[in-house]
Design an enzyme around this catalytic site. Sequence first.
Site, PDB file in Angstrom:
ATOM      1  CG  LEU A  14      -2.275  -0.870   0.750  1.00 43.07           C
ATOM      2  CD1 LEU A  14      -3.003  -0.818   2.446  1.00 43.07           C
ATOM      3  CD2 LEU A  14      -3.005  -0.441  -0.066  1.00 43.07           C
ATOM      4  CG  HIS A  15       4.374   1.424   0.133  1.00 40.93           C
ATOM      5  ND1 HIS A  15       4.649   2.453   1.002  1.00 40.93           N
ATOM      6  CD2 HIS A  15       4.317   0.190   0.220  1.00 40.93           C
ATOM      7  CE1 HIS A  15       4.894   1.147   2.178  1.00 40.93           C
ATOM      8  NE2 HIS A  15       4.929  -0.073   1.571  1.00 40.93           N
ATOM      9  CB  ALA A  16       3.309   5.076  -4.884  1.00 43.49           C
TER      10      ALA A  16
END
Length: 87
Positions: A14-16
């Site tokens: 759950l990044h960018a």
Amino acid sequence: MITRTAVVAAKTGLHARPAALFAKAAGEAGVPVQISVADKDPVAANSLLQLMTLGVERGDTVTLHAEDGADAALDALVELLETDFDA
């Protein structure tokens, strides 16, 4: 309170981009949704900044929390989390 669990499939966790897509979908769910991982406190699922603080990686199991009656919203969010956006 109802909960759903999901295994995060996005290559970057759950990044960018995956976090932004998820936060947007959670905000449009029509009910307040929280997300938690491991032994960290739940955070607002519609907050990109709060999502990033969880440090969720690919393969991590997360738990979604919402008020009773939000089954369809949580099911849709689980499906989103279990999608690899780079595939």
